[in-house]
Write a protein that holds these residues in place. Structure first.
Motif, PDB file in Angstrom:
ATOM      1  N   LEU A 171      58.576  52.691  -1.644  1.00 36.12           N
ATOM      2  CA  LEU A 171      58.908  51.350  -2.133  1.00 36.12           C
ATOM      3  C   LEU A 171      59.999  51.357  -3.189  1.00 36.12           C
ATOM      4  O   LEU A 171      60.527  50.294  -3.537  1.00 36.12           O
ATOM      5  N   GLY A 172      60.298  52.519  -3.733  1.00 36.30           N
ATOM      6  CA  GLY A 172      61.271  52.603  -4.814  1.00 36.30           C
ATOM      7  C   GLY A 172      60.727  52.107  -6.136  1.00 36.30           C
ATOM      8  O   GLY A 172      61.493  51.599  -6.972  1.00 36.30           O
ATOM      9  N   CYS A 173      59.418  52.256  -6.341  1.00 33.74           N
ATOM     10  CA  CYS A 173      58.805  51.815  -7.603  1.00 33.74           C
ATOM     11  C   CYS A 173      59.171  52.769  -8.726  1.00 33.74           C
ATOM     12  O   CYS A 173      59.076  53.990  -8.568  1.00 33.74           O
ATOM     13  N   ARG A 174      59.544  52.230  -9.858  1.00 30.69           N
ATOM     14  CA  ARG A 174      59.964  53.057 -10.985  1.00 30.69           C
ATOM     15  C   ARG A 174      58.776  53.725 -11.669  1.00 30.69           C
ATOM     16  O   ARG A 174      58.925  54.789 -12.290  1.00 30.69           O
ATOM     17  N   ASP A 175      57.583  53.102 -11.604  1.00 27.13           N
ATOM     18  CA  ASP A 175      56.399  53.671 -12.240  1.00 27.13           C
ATOM     19  C   ASP A 175      55.148  53.062 -11.619  1.00 27.13           C
ATOM     20  O   ASP A 175      55.232  52.234 -10.694  1.00 27.13           O
ATOM     21  N   GLU A 176      53.978  53.471 -12.133  1.00 35.78           N
ATOM     22  CA  GLU A 176      52.710  53.007 -11.556  1.00 35.78           C
ATOM     23  C   GLU A 176      52.490  51.508 -11.790  1.00 35.78           C
ATOM     24  O   GLU A 176      51.840  50.837 -10.987  1.00 35.78           O
ATOM     25  N   LYS A 177      53.013  50.971 -12.884  1.00 36.33           N
ATOM     26  CA  LYS A 177      52.856  49.536 -13.117  1.00 36.33           C
ATOM     27  C   LYS A 177      53.619  48.734 -12.068  1.00 36.33           C
ATOM     28  O   LYS A 177      53.171  47.655 -11.646  1.00 36.33           O
ATOM     29  N   ALA A 178      54.767  49.260 -11.652  1.00 36.75           N
ATOM     30  CA  ALA A 178      55.506  48.591 -10.582  1.00 36.75           C
ATOM     31  C   ALA A 178      54.733  48.647  -9.271  1.00 36.75           C
ATOM     32  O   ALA A 178      54.750  47.692  -8.482  1.00 36.75           O
ATOM     33  N   LEU A 179      54.025  49.772  -9.041  1.00 43.85           N
ATOM     34  CA  LEU A 179      53.180  49.880  -7.852  1.00 43.85           C
ATOM     35  C   LEU A 179      52.046  48.860  -7.908  1.00 43.85           C
ATOM     36  O   LEU A 179      51.702  48.238  -6.885  1.00 43.85           O
TER      37      LEU A 179
END
Length: 501
Positions: A301-309
């Protein structure tokens, strides 16, 4: 015949007293003018009979009914009503059956207070459109009979939303097709038929049932039955009491997304409300940091970190719910500009920064921890504080039109009996009910306290509640310490869950 002591909440336009009086007959005749709301007539007949314990018959307007119900379209608010008591009978008017039902509660309270009523006119409407009670049945199961009694009390005092917290770490209380192990006969659950009955029972009483399934956190009860939905594979033991637990749904696995959507399917099937609550609070992300499946999903997904996930997961499930015609509500803990703008936030944590509390770009439901958490003692959340909270929320609605209303919350980690739950609910539920309904200029705590003893005894058959501490009470020092401890606890729990304060 003192109407100020007769009922709660107090009418938003006050009471206009007239000359003369009305004496209730032995038999109450109801007529619906020009066949307005005909489908509701039999229910209203049975409802009044049960509430007043007297014979109630349906008649027509030509026979001088005791209560004449008619449709009046110039009552602007859907829940607004006009009630007039004259020497020959009473008339109740509204533009909708919801308004007729709310007006009926005023009529019932008047009838219970005295068999002889001073004539009067009442024009009434609510201050807040969303006036709710959150009932946690996951930590401690609430038997069906008790639940229906709570709904009856909510209806009598014009609350219109039952926020039904049906899952958490400590329990899962409703069936999901394909996941039978979620349910436990030993600990209790509601069948589909019982849920449908509760929803219909509430709807007939002008109460919308909004279900909450907390995800992806607060999921130990589900993970104990299906450990494959976790990051570690378990095993898991269902906890007791409160706490923030680090094992949450593994959103890197496709089977977890299937499960979450299946839960939404079930909620859509069982609950006709246009809203579903998907929790989203207190979610430690430690497991995701070391989970290969979650890390792989983040890369995809290209998430920068776990919060973005986490934001992706909440948006994904909210989008799925929206396709099925449902609006999603989330606790406000992690919601920021990256979350779908249609998501409604419920604000509980007063320690978050101001920009996190207001969410001016999305609809908001208020439920401040230090004013609305009824599981806390009366020392920490006294009756007067609950009453003041409604005034505060009304002011918030004037500043921010996105604020739709407020809820009182009853968490049940330690309220495992009916006696404990009722001791924490009453009379604070009545304080919230009045301050959510009655317009701010007419809110008077002194009048409410005078009415309370009469209403609790005559209508609910209960004592008026605990006395509030006075300013000289030596226990105030202890209470202040308890409040400081609670504040520290909120801070600590928030940091454990990765919430920025």
């Amino acid at each position: 015949m003192n109407h100020q002591k007769s009922f709660l909440p107090y009418p938003s336009n006050g009471i206009r007293l007239l000359k003369g009086s009305f004496i209730f007959p032995e038999v109450l005749t109801i007529a619906f003018q020009d066949s307005c709301f005909p489908e509701r007539a039999p229910f209203f007949q049975e409802y009044i009979r049960g509430a007043l314990g007297m014979e109630v018959v349906l008649g027509d307007e030509s026979n001088n009914p005791v209560l004449l119900v008619n449709e009046k379209n110039d009552v602007l608010d859907e829940e607004g009503y006009l009630l007039e008591v004259t020497p020959v009978g009473c008339t109740l008017a509204s533009g909708s059956w919801r308004g007729i039902f709310t007006g009926l509660q005023t009529y019932i309270q008047l009838a219970k207070s005295n068999k002889t009523l001073q004539c009067c006119k009442i024009s009434d409407y609510p201050a807040l459109s969303w006036r709710g009670l959150m009932l946690d049945v996951a930590r401690s199961f609430c038997p069906l009979e008790e639940l229906l009694g709570i709904i009856d009390t909510m209806a009598l005092y014009k609350l219109n939303v039952l926020h039904w917290h049906v899952s958490d770490d400590q329990g899962w209380r409703f069936p999901v097709d394909g996941y039978p192990a979620l349910l436990s006969e030993k600990h209790g659950y509601y069948s589909k038929e019982e849920i449908s009955y509760v929803v219909s029972y509430a709807e007939n009483r002008n109460i919308m049932v909004v279900p909450e399934v907390d995800m992806p956190g607060h999921m130990i009860a589900a993970l104990s039955a299906y450990p494959n939905l976790s990051c570690t594979g378990g095993p898991f033991t269902i906890p007791t009491g409160e706490g923030i637990f680090r094992d949450i749904l593994c959103v890197g696995k496709s089977e977890t997304i299937v499960f979450a959507k299946k839960v939404v399917d079930t909620l859509c099937l069982l609950f006709p409300s246009p809203y579903i609550h998907l929790g989203g609070d207190e979610i430690p992300l430690d497991r995701w940091e070391t989970c290969p499946d979650c890390q792989h999903r983040m890369q995809e997904l290209g998430c920068r970190d776990e919060k973005a996930l986490l934001g992706w997961f909440c948006n994904e499930i909210a989008s799925y719910a929206r396709e099925k015609g449902k609006s999603t509500i989330l606790w406000s803990d992690y919601v920021d500009a990256s979350y779908d703008s249609t998501i409604i936030t419920q604000v509980w944590n007063p320690l978050l920064g101001k920009h996190r509390r207001t969410h001016s770009d999305r609809q908001v439901i208020k439920s401040d921890y230090f004013h609305s958490y009824l599981d806390m003692s009366y020392a920490l959340v006294p009756l007067s504080r609950v009453y003041r909270y409604g005034k505060t929320v009304q002011k918030d609605t004037k500043r921010n039109k996105k604020v739709v209303g407020a809820e009182l919350l009853l968490w049940t980690e330690y309220l495992d009996t009916r006696e404990k739950r009722e001791a924490h609910l009453y009379p604070r539920l009545l304080a919230g009910a009045e301050s959510f309904w009655t317009k701010d200029p007419l809110l008077r705590y002194s009048r409410f306290k005078r009415s309370l003893e009469h209403v609790m005894k005559q209508v609910l058959g209960k004592q008026s509640g605990l006395p509030e501490p006075s300013s000289w009470d030596p226990l105030l020092l202890v209470q202040c310490k308890e409040r400081r401890a609670r504040r520290k606890r909120v801070n600590r729990n928030s940091k454990e869950a990765g919430i920025t304060l």
